[in-house]
Scaffold this motif. Structure first.
Motif, PDB file in Angstrom:
ATOM      1  N   ALA A  21       0.638  -1.133   0.015  1.00 43.48           N
ATOM      2  CA  ALA A  21       0.149   0.235   0.166  1.00 43.48           C
ATOM      3  C   ALA A  21       0.719   1.357   0.043  1.00 43.48           C
ATOM      4  CB  ALA A  21      -1.045  -0.020   1.496  1.00 43.48           C
ATOM      5  N   GLN A  22       2.020   1.126   0.644  1.00 45.50           N
ATOM      6  CA  GLN A  22       2.916   2.203   0.763  1.00 45.50           C
ATOM      7  C   GLN A  22       3.596   2.715  -0.774  1.00 45.50           C
ATOM      8  OE1 GLN A  22       3.768   4.385   3.616  1.00 45.50           O
ATOM      9  NE2 GLN A  22       1.806   3.493   4.182  1.00 45.50           N
ATOM     10  N   CYS A  23       4.022   1.727  -1.425  1.00 44.10           N
ATOM     11  CA  CYS A  23       4.428   1.524  -2.629  1.00 44.10           C
ATOM     12  C   CYS A  23       3.414   2.018  -3.662  1.00 44.10           C
ATOM     13  CB  CYS A  23       4.883   0.264  -2.950  1.00 44.10           C
ATOM     14  SG  CYS A  23       5.644   0.006  -4.875  1.00 44.10           S
ATOM     15  N   THR A  24       2.256   1.321  -3.623  1.00 44.81           N
ATOM     16  CA  THR A  24       1.332   1.748  -4.649  1.00 44.81           C
ATOM     17  C   THR A  24       0.652   3.063  -4.484  1.00 44.81           C
ATOM     18  OG1 THR A  24      -0.456   0.803  -3.515  1.00 44.81           O
ATOM     19  CG2 THR A  24       0.487  -0.681  -5.107  1.00 44.81           C
ATOM     20  N   ALA A  25       0.790   3.719  -3.188  1.00 37.08           N
ATOM     21  CA  ALA A  25       0.225   5.032  -2.915  1.00 37.08           C
ATOM     22  C   ALA A  25       1.141   6.135  -3.859  1.00 37.08           C
ATOM     23  CB  ALA A  25       0.401   5.451  -1.732  1.00 37.08           C
ATOM     24  N   VAL A  26       2.078   5.951  -4.343  1.00 35.97           N
ATOM     25  CA  VAL A  26       2.974   6.753  -4.991  1.00 35.97           C
ATOM     26  C   VAL A  26       3.016   6.161  -6.530  1.00 35.97           C
ATOM     27  CG1 VAL A  26       4.108   7.592  -3.139  1.00 35.97           C
ATOM     28  CG2 VAL A  26       5.281   6.138  -4.390  1.00 35.97           C
ATOM     29  N   LEU A  27       2.692   4.997  -6.679  1.00 36.52           N
ATOM     30  CA  LEU A  27       2.898   4.431  -8.178  1.00 36.52           C
ATOM     31  C   LEU A  27       1.895   5.067  -9.008  1.00 36.52           C
ATOM     32  CD1 LEU A  27       2.821   0.543  -7.955  1.00 36.52           C
ATOM     33  CD2 LEU A  27       4.531   2.214  -9.255  1.00 36.52           C
ATOM     34  N   GLU A  28       2.272   5.535 -10.331  1.00 36.23           N
ATOM     35  CA  GLU A  28       1.673   6.286 -11.267  1.00 36.23           C
ATOM     36  C   GLU A  28       1.121   5.210 -12.480  1.00 36.23           C
ATOM     37  OE1 GLU A  28       4.109   9.342 -12.804  1.00 36.23           O
ATOM     38  OE2 GLU A  28       4.022  10.404 -10.770  1.00 36.23           O
ATOM     39  N   GLY A  29       0.074   5.635 -13.124  1.00 32.77           N
ATOM     40  CA  GLY A  29      -0.325   4.721 -14.193  1.00 32.77           C
ATOM     41  C   GLY A  29      -1.215   3.517 -13.760  1.00 32.77           C
ATOM     42  N   GLU A  30      -1.283   2.399 -14.824  1.00 37.60           N
ATOM     43  CA  GLU A  30      -2.165   1.378 -14.301  1.00 37.60           C
ATOM     44  C   GLU A  30      -1.417   0.402 -13.241  1.00 37.60           C
ATOM     45  OE1 GLU A  30      -3.828  -2.372 -16.801  1.00 37.60           O
ATOM     46  OE2 GLU A  30      -3.339  -0.566 -18.057  1.00 37.60           O
ATOM     47  N   VAL A  31      -2.005  -0.338 -12.145  1.00 37.05           N
ATOM     48  CA  VAL A  31      -1.441  -1.211 -11.345  1.00 37.05           C
ATOM     49  C   VAL A  31      -2.351  -2.434 -11.292  1.00 37.05           C
ATOM     50  CG1 VAL A  31      -0.555  -1.558  -9.068  1.00 37.05           C
ATOM     51  CG2 VAL A  31      -0.352   0.636 -10.053  1.00 37.05           C
ATOM     52  N   ARG A  32      -1.959  -3.442 -11.658  1.00 37.14           N
ATOM     53  CA  ARG A  32      -2.555  -4.667 -11.803  1.00 37.14           C
ATOM     54  C   ARG A  32      -1.814  -5.782 -10.759  1.00 37.14           C
ATOM     55  NH1 ARG A  32      -4.586  -8.821 -15.539  1.00 37.14           N
ATOM     56  NH2 ARG A  32      -5.928 -10.138 -13.954  1.00 37.14           N
ATOM     57  N   ILE A  33      -2.695  -5.945  -9.676  1.00 40.86           N
ATOM     58  CA  ILE A  33      -2.093  -6.948  -8.570  1.00 40.86           C
ATOM     59  C   ILE A  33      -2.676  -8.178  -8.493  1.00 40.86           C
ATOM     60  CG2 ILE A  33      -1.953  -7.156  -5.964  1.00 40.86           C
ATOM     61  CD1 ILE A  33      -2.163  -4.096  -5.796  1.00 40.86           C
ATOM     62  N   ILE A  34      -2.135  -9.324  -8.823  1.00 49.35           N
ATOM     63  CA  ILE A  34      -2.230 -10.787  -8.853  1.00 49.35           C
ATOM     64  C   ILE A  34      -2.127 -11.328  -7.349  1.00 49.35           C
ATOM     65  CG2 ILE A  34      -1.900 -12.789  -9.703  1.00 49.35           C
ATOM     66  CD1 ILE A  34      -3.241 -10.790 -11.760  1.00 49.35           C
ATOM     67  N   GLN A  35      -3.053 -11.667  -6.742  1.00 49.72           N
ATOM     68  CA  GLN A  35      -2.692 -12.449  -5.360  1.00 49.72           C
ATOM     69  C   GLN A  35      -2.544 -13.804  -5.712  1.00 49.72           C
ATOM     70  OE1 GLN A  35      -2.774 -10.561  -2.835  1.00 49.72           O
ATOM     71  NE2 GLN A  35      -3.915  -8.762  -3.524  1.00 49.72           N
ATOM     72  N   ALA A  36      -1.294 -14.393  -5.350  1.00 54.20           N
ATOM     73  CA  ALA A  36      -1.122 -15.818  -5.451  1.00 54.20           C
ATOM     74  C   ALA A  36      -2.045 -16.817  -4.926  1.00 54.20           C
ATOM     75  CB  ALA A  36       0.504 -15.861  -5.168  1.00 54.20           C
ATOM     76  N   TYR A  37      -2.405 -16.456  -3.830  1.00 52.27           N
ATOM     77  CA  TYR A  37      -3.309 -17.294  -2.975  1.00 52.27           C
ATOM     78  C   TYR A  37      -4.847 -17.605  -3.535  1.00 52.27           C
ATOM     79  CZ  TYR A  37      -0.093 -18.618   0.599  1.00 52.27           C
ATOM     80  OH  TYR A  37       1.226 -19.305   1.298  1.00 52.27           O
ATOM     81  N   PRO A 152      16.136  -4.487  -2.590  1.00 52.07           N
ATOM     82  CA  PRO A 152      14.912  -4.976  -1.723  1.00 52.07           C
ATOM     83  C   PRO A 152      14.489  -4.209  -0.709  1.00 52.07           C
ATOM     84  CG  PRO A 152      16.863  -6.574  -2.123  1.00 52.07           C
ATOM     85  CD  PRO A 152      17.442  -5.296  -2.571  1.00 52.07           C
ATOM     86  N   VAL A 153      13.376  -4.313  -0.576  1.00 53.66           N
ATOM     87  CA  VAL A 153      12.481  -3.444   0.421  1.00 53.66           C
ATOM     88  C   VAL A 153      12.229  -4.609   1.502  1.00 53.66           C
ATOM     89  CG1 VAL A 153      10.154  -2.060   1.178  1.00 53.66           C
ATOM     90  CG2 VAL A 153      11.558  -1.662  -1.117  1.00 53.66           C
ATOM     91  N   THR A 154      12.864  -4.385   2.610  1.00 55.73           N
ATOM     92  CA  THR A 154      12.393  -5.406   3.567  1.00 55.73           C
ATOM     93  C   THR A 154      11.992  -4.986   5.121  1.00 55.73           C
ATOM     94  OG1 THR A 154      14.891  -5.405   4.394  1.00 55.73           O
ATOM     95  CG2 THR A 154      14.390  -6.923   2.606  1.00 55.73           C
ATOM     96  N   GLU A 171       9.423   4.142   4.135  1.00 53.21           N
ATOM     97  CA  GLU A 171       9.943   4.877   3.330  1.00 53.21           C
ATOM     98  C   GLU A 171      10.677   4.128   2.196  1.00 53.21           C
ATOM     99  OE1 GLU A 171      14.149   7.341   3.444  1.00 53.21           O
ATOM    100  OE2 GLU A 171      13.074   7.075   5.220  1.00 53.21           O
ATOM    101  N   LYS A 172      11.288   2.978   2.200  1.00 56.40           N
ATOM    102  CA  LYS A 172      11.830   2.202   0.886  1.00 56.40           C
ATOM    103  C   LYS A 172      10.689   1.950   0.216  1.00 56.40           C
ATOM    104  CE  LYS A 172      16.163   0.824   2.832  1.00 56.40           C
ATOM    105  NZ  LYS A 172      17.084  -0.414   3.315  1.00 56.40           N
ATOM    106  N   ALA A 173       9.573   1.442   0.556  1.00 56.66           N
ATOM    107  CA  ALA A 173       8.453   0.897  -0.075  1.00 56.66           C
ATOM    108  C   ALA A 173       8.057   2.060  -1.225  1.00 56.66           C
ATOM    109  CB  ALA A 173       7.337   0.316   0.590  1.00 56.66           C
ATOM    110  N   ARG A 174       8.019   3.573  -0.529  1.00 58.14           N
ATOM    111  CA  ARG A 174       7.414   4.363  -1.299  1.00 58.14           C
ATOM    112  C   ARG A 174       8.352   4.919  -2.288  1.00 58.14           C
ATOM    113  NH1 ARG A 174       5.673   5.856   3.926  1.00 58.14           N
ATOM    114  NH2 ARG A 174       7.634   6.966   4.267  1.00 58.14           N
ATOM    115  N   ALA A 175       9.757   4.770  -2.093  1.00 55.94           N
ATOM    116  CA  ALA A 175      10.798   4.854  -2.966  1.00 55.94           C
ATOM    117  C   ALA A 175      10.898   3.796  -3.975  1.00 55.94           C
ATOM    118  CB  ALA A 175      12.033   4.891  -2.170  1.00 55.94           C
TER     119      ALA A 175
END
Length: 184
Positions: A21-37, A152-154, A171-175
């Motif tokens: 969620a931290q990462c996608t909050a700053v992502l631009e454009g189309e985002v497709r999330i596939i849930q493996a489970y 890697p964001v860990t 912070e790293k996830a947003r970066a």
């Protein structure tokens, strides 16, 4: 800009999802999330059909992922670690990348022409290490055509500190999201 995210966590609102969620909050454009489970994707059974023909003969949701991989600009793999490795469900999905390898190695065809940026989000607790999981995910990102990878964001203290309270990981996830917004 188009980003494909493969989430290997069984927890829809868990630590992995919080960093995503931290990462996608700053992502631009189309985002497709596939849930493996929850995706209908069988693991590779090494039927070897892809050594003789281009493509995987198994008809399931992985066919959509192959199409997304052809057109996306970024790929992000997100997972908790179990015994220092990505979850089995994420590995099931990624085992189907064998088709891409076989096309290149046996049929001498590179199916993914478009260079991509890659990144990973890895969370966990316990006394293991995230390093083996990050190494595995890096190999998988390269197979998906990621010519550049964000560090890697860990967050590896989730037994005592939820990932959302790990300020450096957030912070790293947003970066990572900002990194994916740049064109190659």
């Amino acid at each position: 800009m188009k980003t494909l995210i493969l989430n290997g966590s069984p927890h829809i609102n868990g630590d992995t999802a919080q960093l995503l969620a931290q990462c996608t909050a700053v992502l631009e454009g189309e985002v497709r999330i596939i849930q493996a489970y929850t995706a209908n994707i069988a693991p590779c059974v090494d039927c070897r059909a892809c050594r003789q023909q281009i493509g995987c003969i198994v008809e399931d949701d992985m066919q959509e992922i192959y199409k997304e991989l052809e057109s996306c600009d970024n790929v992000i793999l997100a997972t908790p670690v179990y015994f220092s490795q990505p979850t089995g469900k994420l590995l099931d999905v990624c085992s189907r990348l064998q088709m891409l390898f076989c096309a290149r190695f046996f049929l001498h065809k590179r199916l993914l022409q478009k260079p991509k940026r890659g990144g990973m989000i890895v969370v966990g607790g316990g006394n293991g290490s995230v390093t083996p999981a990050c190494q595995t995910l890096s190999v998988l990102l390269r197979e998906m055509g990621c010519t550049e990878q964000f560090p890697p964001v860990t967050s590896h203290s989730t037994d005592t500190l939820p990932a959302i309270k790990d300020a450096l990981a957030c912070e790293k996830a947003r970066a990572l999201g900002a990194y994916c917004n740049r064109l190659i």
